[in-house]
Write an enzyme that holds these catalytic residues in place. Structure first.
Site, short mmCIF file in Angstrom:
data_model
loop_
_atom_site.label_atom_id
_atom_site.label_comp_id
_atom_site.label_asym_id
_atom_site.label_seq_id
_atom_site.Cartn_x
_atom_site.Cartn_y
_atom_site.Cartn_z
N HIS A 94 44.12 41.87 30.94
CA HIS A 94 42.79 42.57 31.06
C HIS A 94 41.84 41.94 30.08
CE1 HIS A 94 44.45 46.43 32.24
NE2 HIS A 94 45.44 46.23 31.93
N HIS A 146 49.51 40.93 34.08
CA HIS A 146 48.15 40.97 34.37
C HIS A 146 47.63 40.91 32.89
CE1 HIS A 146 49.12 44.96 34.76
NE2 HIS A 146 47.96 45.44 34.12
P1 5GP Z 1 48.05 48.30 33.28
O1 5GP Z 1 47.88 49.98 32.83
O2 5GP Z 1 49.28 48.20 34.40
O3 5GP Z 1 47.98 47.30 32.28
O4 5GP Z 1 46.73 48.05 34.16
C1 5GP Z 1 46.52 48.13 35.48
C2 5GP Z 1 45.08 48.09 35.93
O5 5GP Z 1 44.86 47.90 37.22
C3 5GP Z 1 44.30 49.38 35.74
O6 5GP Z 1 43.08 48.86 34.70
C4 5GP Z 1 43.69 49.72 36.91
O7 5GP Z 1 42.36 50.10 36.82
C5 5GP Z 1 43.88 48.48 37.62
N1 5GP Z 1 43.96 48.81 39.20
C6 5GP Z 1 44.97 49.50 39.83
N2 5GP Z 1 44.99 49.54 40.89
C7 5GP Z 1 44.00 48.53 41.37
C8 5GP Z 1 43.51 48.02 42.66
O8 5GP Z 1 43.80 48.41 43.75
N3 5GP Z 1 42.37 47.19 42.74
C9 5GP Z 1 42.08 46.80 41.37
N4 5GP Z 1 40.99 45.92 41.49
N5 5GP Z 1 42.53 47.14 40.14
C10 5GP Z 1 43.57 48.08 40.25
#
Ligand code: 5GP
Ligand code: ZN
Length: 137
Positions: free
Chosen positions: A101, A99
Site C-alpha cells: 500500500h 501488495h
Molecule cells: P489488504 O487488506 O489485503 O492489505 O488490502 C487489500 C486492498 O485491496 C484493500 O485496500 C482493498 O480496498 C483493495 N481491493 C480489494 N479488491 C480490489 C479490487 O477489485 N480493485 C482494486 N483496485 N482494489 C481492490
C-alpha cells in the site's frame, strides 16, 4: 492463481486504474482508498506472503513503492506517505497476493491509525521475546 482478484487485475481480466507497469510489476489505484490517491504495488506473478516472495521481486516492489511515493508527493501535493504491507488475516490482509500500500498523506487529512502502543511487564519479558526472534535469524 485462478480465483485471485489481483491475478485477474494483473492479467487484465478485470479492470483497474493503472498508474505504472513493467514486465513484472503493476501499480493501480486502490478501489477503497484510506486517503484518495491510495495505490497498490503488486507483482504480476502470484506470490504470498512476504516470506515466500523472492528477494529480487520484493526489492523491485519496494523500489517501485518509493517511486510512487515520490510521484504522490509531486503529483498530488502529498505532505507524507504511508507504505504498508500486510501478511495474513491476523495482520489485516484481505487479498492473499502480495501488495504494498502506498498511501498519500496530507496535513490534517483526518485519518488516524489506531496505533495503540502497549507496555512490557518488565525488560525481562522484552528480552525473552527478542531472544526468541534473534535465535531464528
Ligand atoms: P489488504 O487488506 O489485503 O492489505 O488490502 C487489500 C486492498 O485491496 C484493500 O485496500 C482493498 O480496498 C483493495 N481491493 C480489494 N479488491 C480490489 C479490487 O477489485 N480493485 C482494486 N483496485 N482494489 C481492490
Ligand atoms: Zn494472485
Amino acid at each position: 492463481m485462478k480465483e485471485c482478484i489481483f491475478c485477474k487485475i494483473a492479467n487484465k481480466e478485470i479492470p483497474a486504474t493503472v498508474i505504472y507497469e513493467d514486465n513484472d510489476i503493476l501499480v493501480f489505484m486502490d478501489i477503497g482508498p484510506i486517503i484518495k490517491g491510495h495505490a497498490l504495488v503488486i507483482p504480476k506473478k502470484h506470490y504470498d506472503p512476504v516470506t515466500e516472495t523472492p528477494d529480487e521481486i520484493l526489492t523491485r516492489l519496494h523500489l517501485t513503492a518509493k517511486r510512487i511515493a515520490k510521484a504522490q508527493m509531486n503529483g498530488l501535493g502529498a505532505d507524507g506517505v504511508n507504505i504498508m504491507q500486510n501478511n495474513g488475516t491476523a495482520a489485516g490482509q484481505e487479498v492473499p497476493h502480495i501488495h504494498i500500500h502506498v498511501i498519500p498523506r496530507f496535513e490534517n487529512d483526518g485519518h488516524h491509525w489506531n496505533w495503540n502502543a502497549k507496555t512490557y511487564e518488565n525488560f525481562d519479558e522484552m528480552n525473552e521475546l527478542a531472544e526468541n526472534v534473534r535465535k531464528q535469524i
